[in-house]
Motif scaffolding. Structure first.
Motif, PDB file in Angstrom:
ATOM      1  N   HIS A   1      16.281 -10.389  38.246  1.00  0.00           N
ATOM      2  CA  HIS A   1      17.685 -10.302  38.570  1.00  0.00           C
ATOM      3  C   HIS A   1      18.430  -9.471  37.526  1.00  0.00           C
ATOM      4  O   HIS A   1      19.218  -8.594  37.856  1.00  0.00           O
ATOM      5  CB  HIS A   1      18.269 -11.714  38.648  1.00  0.00           C
ATOM      6  CG  HIS A   1      19.669 -11.742  39.114  1.00  0.00           C
ATOM      7  ND1 HIS A   1      20.006 -11.731  40.440  1.00  0.00           N
ATOM      8  CD2 HIS A   1      20.836 -11.739  38.430  1.00  0.00           C
ATOM      9  CE1 HIS A   1      21.321 -11.737  40.553  1.00  0.00           C
ATOM     10  NE2 HIS A   1      21.835 -11.740  39.348  1.00  0.00           N
ATOM     11  N   ARG A   2      18.142  -9.773  36.270  1.00  0.00           N
ATOM     12  CA  ARG A   2      18.838  -9.080  35.196  1.00  0.00           C
ATOM     13  C   ARG A   2      18.068  -9.286  33.908  1.00  0.00           C
ATOM     14  O   ARG A   2      17.385 -10.295  33.741  1.00  0.00           O
ATOM     15  CB  ARG A   2      20.243  -9.680  35.034  1.00  0.00           C
ATOM     16  CG  ARG A   2      21.340  -8.627  35.039  1.00  0.00           C
ATOM     17  CD  ARG A   2      22.700  -9.221  34.941  1.00  0.00           C
ATOM     18  NE  ARG A   2      23.389  -8.646  33.792  1.00  0.00           N
ATOM     19  CZ  ARG A   2      24.690  -8.757  33.580  1.00  0.00           C
ATOM     20  NH1 ARG A   2      25.447  -9.442  34.426  1.00  0.00           N
ATOM     21  NH2 ARG A   2      25.239  -8.212  32.515  1.00  0.00           N
TER      22      ARG A   2
ATOM     23  N   PHE B   1      18.707  -9.419  29.756  1.00  0.00           N
ATOM     24  CA  PHE B   1      19.700  -9.473  28.684  1.00  0.00           C
ATOM     25  C   PHE B   1      18.997  -9.316  27.339  1.00  0.00           C
ATOM     26  O   PHE B   1      17.866  -9.785  27.182  1.00  0.00           O
ATOM     27  CB  PHE B   1      20.407 -10.848  28.669  1.00  0.00           C
ATOM     28  CG  PHE B   1      21.332 -11.078  29.816  1.00  0.00           C
ATOM     29  CD1 PHE B   1      22.698 -10.839  29.686  1.00  0.00           C
ATOM     30  CD2 PHE B   1      20.845 -11.557  31.032  1.00  0.00           C
ATOM     31  CE1 PHE B   1      23.564 -11.080  30.755  1.00  0.00           C
ATOM     32  CE2 PHE B   1      21.701 -11.796  32.093  1.00  0.00           C
ATOM     33  CZ  PHE B   1      23.068 -11.557  31.956  1.00  0.00           C
TER      34      PHE B   1
ATOM     35  N   GLU C   1      24.559 -16.074  27.617  1.00  0.00           N
ATOM     36  CA  GLU C   1      25.004 -15.456  28.858  1.00  0.00           C
ATOM     37  C   GLU C   1      23.839 -15.435  29.869  1.00  0.00           C
ATOM     38  O   GLU C   1      24.020 -15.708  31.065  1.00  0.00           O
ATOM     39  CB  GLU C   1      25.467 -14.036  28.537  1.00  0.00           C
ATOM     40  CG  GLU C   1      26.358 -13.403  29.555  1.00  0.00           C
ATOM     41  CD  GLU C   1      26.753 -11.988  29.107  1.00  0.00           C
ATOM     42  OE1 GLU C   1      27.066 -11.178  29.989  1.00  0.00           O
ATOM     43  OE2 GLU C   1      26.713 -11.687  27.868  1.00  0.00           O
ATOM     44  N   ALA C   2      22.667 -15.132  29.354  1.00  0.00           N
ATOM     45  CA  ALA C   2      21.480 -15.093  30.216  1.00  0.00           C
ATOM     46  C   ALA C   2      21.207 -16.470  30.830  1.00  0.00           C
ATOM     47  O   ALA C   2      20.913 -16.596  32.030  1.00  0.00           O
ATOM     48  CB  ALA C   2      20.254 -14.632  29.413  1.00  0.00           C
TER      49      ALA C   2
ATOM     50  N   TRP D   1      23.653 -17.075  33.581  1.00  0.00           N
ATOM     51  CA  TRP D   1      23.271 -16.329  34.782  1.00  0.00           C
ATOM     52  C   TRP D   1      22.128 -17.025  35.525  1.00  0.00           C
ATOM     53  O   TRP D   1      22.138 -17.104  36.751  1.00  0.00           O
ATOM     54  CB  TRP D   1      22.832 -14.904  34.414  1.00  0.00           C
ATOM     55  CG  TRP D   1      23.980 -13.946  34.492  1.00  0.00           C
ATOM     56  CD1 TRP D   1      24.819 -13.604  33.477  1.00  0.00           C
ATOM     57  CD2 TRP D   1      24.415 -13.229  35.650  1.00  0.00           C
ATOM     58  NE1 TRP D   1      25.764 -12.716  33.916  1.00  0.00           N
ATOM     59  CE2 TRP D   1      25.537 -12.463  35.251  1.00  0.00           C
ATOM     60  CE3 TRP D   1      23.993 -13.150  36.961  1.00  0.00           C
ATOM     61  CZ2 TRP D   1      26.229 -11.634  36.133  1.00  0.00           C
ATOM     62  CZ3 TRP D   1      24.676 -12.326  37.839  1.00  0.00           C
ATOM     63  CH2 TRP D   1      25.779 -11.588  37.424  1.00  0.00           C
ATOM     64  N   ALA D   2      21.155 -17.483  34.763  1.00  0.00           N
ATOM     65  CA  ALA D   2      19.965 -18.086  35.386  1.00  0.00           C
ATOM     66  C   ALA D   2      20.325 -19.343  36.170  1.00  0.00           C
ATOM     67  O   ALA D   2      19.581 -19.752  37.059  1.00  0.00           O
ATOM     68  CB  ALA D   2      18.917 -18.411  34.316  1.00  0.00           C
ATOM     69  N   GLN D   3      21.479 -19.938  35.809  1.00  0.00           N
ATOM     70  CA  GLN D   3      21.876 -21.169  36.501  1.00  0.00           C
ATOM     71  C   GLN D   3      22.732 -20.910  37.731  1.00  0.00           C
ATOM     72  O   GLN D   3      23.056 -21.841  38.461  1.00  0.00           O
ATOM     73  CB  GLN D   3      22.634 -22.084  35.528  1.00  0.00           C
ATOM     74  CG  GLN D   3      21.719 -22.652  34.458  1.00  0.00           C
ATOM     75  CD  GLN D   3      22.479 -23.434  33.409  1.00  0.00           C
ATOM     76  OE1 GLN D   3      22.812 -24.597  33.623  1.00  0.00           O
ATOM     77  NE2 GLN D   3      22.749 -22.800  32.288  1.00  0.00           N
ATOM     78  N   ARG D   4      23.112 -19.652  37.952  1.00  0.00           N
ATOM     79  CA  ARG D   4      23.902 -19.361  39.151  1.00  0.00           C
ATOM     80  C   ARG D   4      23.064 -19.569  40.389  1.00  0.00           C
ATOM     81  O   ARG D   4      21.880 -19.216  40.422  1.00  0.00           O
ATOM     82  CB  ARG D   4      24.359 -17.892  39.124  1.00  0.00           C
ATOM     83  CG  ARG D   4      25.375 -17.592  38.069  1.00  0.00           C
ATOM     84  CD  ARG D   4      25.942 -16.213  38.333  1.00  0.00           C
ATOM     85  NE  ARG D   4      26.894 -15.839  37.302  1.00  0.00           N
ATOM     86  CZ  ARG D   4      27.714 -14.812  37.391  1.00  0.00           C
ATOM     87  NH1 ARG D   4      27.696 -14.040  38.469  1.00  0.00           N
ATOM     88  NH2 ARG D   4      28.552 -14.536  36.421  1.00  0.00           N
TER      89      ARG D   4
ATOM     90  N   VAL E   1      20.127 -16.969  41.991  1.00  0.00           N
ATOM     91  CA  VAL E   1      19.592 -16.003  41.026  1.00  0.00           C
ATOM     92  C   VAL E   1      18.099 -16.259  40.833  1.00  0.00           C
ATOM     93  O   VAL E   1      17.680 -17.400  40.665  1.00  0.00           O
ATOM     94  CB  VAL E   1      20.341 -16.116  39.677  1.00  0.00           C
ATOM     95  CG1 VAL E   1      19.571 -15.395  38.577  1.00  0.00           C
ATOM     96  CG2 VAL E   1      21.732 -15.525  39.829  1.00  0.00           C
TER      97      VAL E   1
ATOM     98  N   VAL F   1      15.647 -14.218  35.377  1.00  0.00           N
ATOM     99  CA  VAL F   1      16.428 -13.573  34.326  1.00  0.00           C
ATOM    100  C   VAL F   1      15.511 -13.410  33.115  1.00  0.00           C
ATOM    101  O   VAL F   1      14.825 -14.363  32.718  1.00  0.00           O
ATOM    102  CB  VAL F   1      17.678 -14.405  33.960  1.00  0.00           C
ATOM    103  CG1 VAL F   1      18.397 -13.802  32.753  1.00  0.00           C
ATOM    104  CG2 VAL F   1      18.630 -14.487  35.159  1.00  0.00           C
TER     105      VAL F   1
END
Lengths: 319, 319
Positions: A288-289, A291, A298-299, A302-305, A308, A311
């Motif tokens: 997904h992304r 970092f 921040e990573a 994101w991983a908890q969204r 997703v 990460v």
């Protein structure tokens, strides 16, 4: 060195660079992956304190006299005591005194450096890029399904859960000719399985019919419920995922249809590396992304969204 | 004929003698055994109405042109529809439209006569007395453990539950050289296993240690709890018994130690009859009392007393 550390709260903090013990090596971490288990750590599930992370690829940076020096590696994450009854019976992965990288008693991979016993290492072929090799551990876990429940090419298999693990499992199972269905809640994840020959369904739209094998990779009570409802008599439910809480199991639901419920965890790194090398599994669509480690918090967020997939953290220090 | 009938309450009542349908035979029942499942029927568990009973030995009494006429037989208890997807996949025992003798949609063995498809019959050798042959069905169920979890002679096995089924299982498992422990709550039952080479323990006195295979035959939540606590990593729990209610299963208790939970029900009649014929299994110590069918209510009451093993019914009419 600065690492992503958990002590009730995750934080980027300065920790000592680890020193390899006897038989161990130091690994300079290139990439590390955030896994569902890491998110459980954040919720205090494993009672872990230390540097997080267990999915990684890196390069051996010490000691100077190690035959592994300079080798790019993936690493098995469990370290048995070597002397207890379980270790002596070939069950070191289940040693009661075991350490598990970034999960139990040993600092993990969300750091510029980690240490592991050399016995845990697997060489990564130069042809395999880091973004492939960082998936060695989760792909090995997916492959273990084939050991837990041998899948014949004639089998009908349902994978429940369209997260990163469920997708890897569906990709692995489909290649031997079995009819593989994947049920999940994210159309955009299901779309990653369809081109590979997996029939995909949003869970409410799963057509009627039963399955020889159901793999529960959703980590939810409703996933286990679906698995038990859809497995055929004398079939097998492979449980890949845990969750906090209890599942109200009706004993008759196993005994009367003679169903097996098989717990399944880590798997064969060597097989995973072969699949990654040959390009038979290309995990890049799962990313997904990525970092830098310094933005690890921040990573994790994101991983908890919802929705997703994988990460990654780039752990190479900008030195 | 007068039979032991259940319709919310058990009663000895006059019912029509059953007529064999196409492909079926009529069996004159000699002896029938009361099983834990019959006691569940009394509690309404299976929603069954009809003549109770499924463990029996008898003699084929019709039709006149049957090649089985006059043959002493034991009989498999499940009758599939023969045409559905499960029957066509060799899973007739799990047919959704199945009848089960004395348990589902078909009058049972607590009667002077029953009917079954000829395909369900197994000839009983003249050397095998009725008091042995009446144990064919439960012994077959015990033998099925060996299919559910292949027991090597090197294995350490725990059987939980010292009822009739648990004892039969312990006797069957011990003969291949495996180390078999039996845990129960009745010293006098455990005493029936000890002379055969089974190490027996009152459950609270079970020594520490884990087992490759645990067979849960107690039909109680505490039995399943003990089984999961004592199975080794990558070991197998065979579930032989059901109970009404839900077991609060911790998914991590299966996934982390990679334990399998295997439901297991009916088994191979032919193998059971071989063991009974050779005297390798002598079930007579399990017989608590034999009642004439006319005293069936008294027999059911006895079978429900704590610590009572097998109660038999002599179903031959005194004509």
């Amino acid at each position: 060195m600065r690492a992503l550390y958990f002590d009730g709260q995750p934080a980027i903090k300065e920790v000592p660079r680890p020193e390899p013990g006897p038989g161990e090596v130091m690994v300079r971490v290139h990439l590390a992956g955030i896994c569902g288990t890491d998110l459980q750590v954040l919720r205090g599930y494993h009672g872990f304190t230390g540097v997080m992370g267990h999915e990684f690829v890196g390069q051996v940076a010490g000691p100077e006299d190690s035959p592994w020096l300079g080798q790019r590696v993936a690493g098995e994450i469990t370290i048995g005591c070597g002397t207890c009854d379980l270790c002596r019976r070939g069950l070191a992965g289940h040693c009661r005194e075991r350490q598990v990288l970034g999960l139990k008693g040993r600092d993990g991979a969300f750091a510029p450096y980690l240490t592991l016993p050399a016995a845990n290492l697997h060489a990564v072929d130069p042809e395999v890029p880091d973004v492939f090799a960082v998936f060695t551990e989760p792909l090995a876990a997916a492959l273990q399904v084939l050991t837990a429940a041998p899948v014949s090419p004639a089998a009908r298999v349902l994978v429940v859960g369209d997260g990163s693990l469920g997708l890897l499992i569906s990709w692995v199972l489909v290649v031997n000719g079995a009819e593989v269905h994947l049920a999940g809640h994210h159309a955009e994840h299901l779309a990653l399985a369809r081109p590979r020959g997996v029939a995909t369904f949003l869970s409410p739209d799963l057509p009627p019919g039963d399955y020889d094998i159901v793999v529960e990779a959703s980590g939810s009570p409703s996933g286990l419920e679906l698995a038990l409802a859809r497995v055929r008599p004398r079939g097998t439910v492979v449980m890949k995922s845990t969750y906090v809480g209890r599942y109200p199991l009706d004993p008759a639901a196993l005994v009367v249809p003679e169903v097996s419920l098989v717990g399944c965890r880590c798997g064969p790194f060597a097989g995973a590396l072969r699949l990654l090398k040959d390009g038979r599994v290309d995990p890049r669509p799962l990313i997904h992304r990525t970092f830098p480690l310094a933005r690890g918090l921040e990573a994790l967020a994101w991983a908890q969204r919802p929705g997703v997939l994988k990460v990654l953290l780039d752990c190479r220090e900008a030195d």
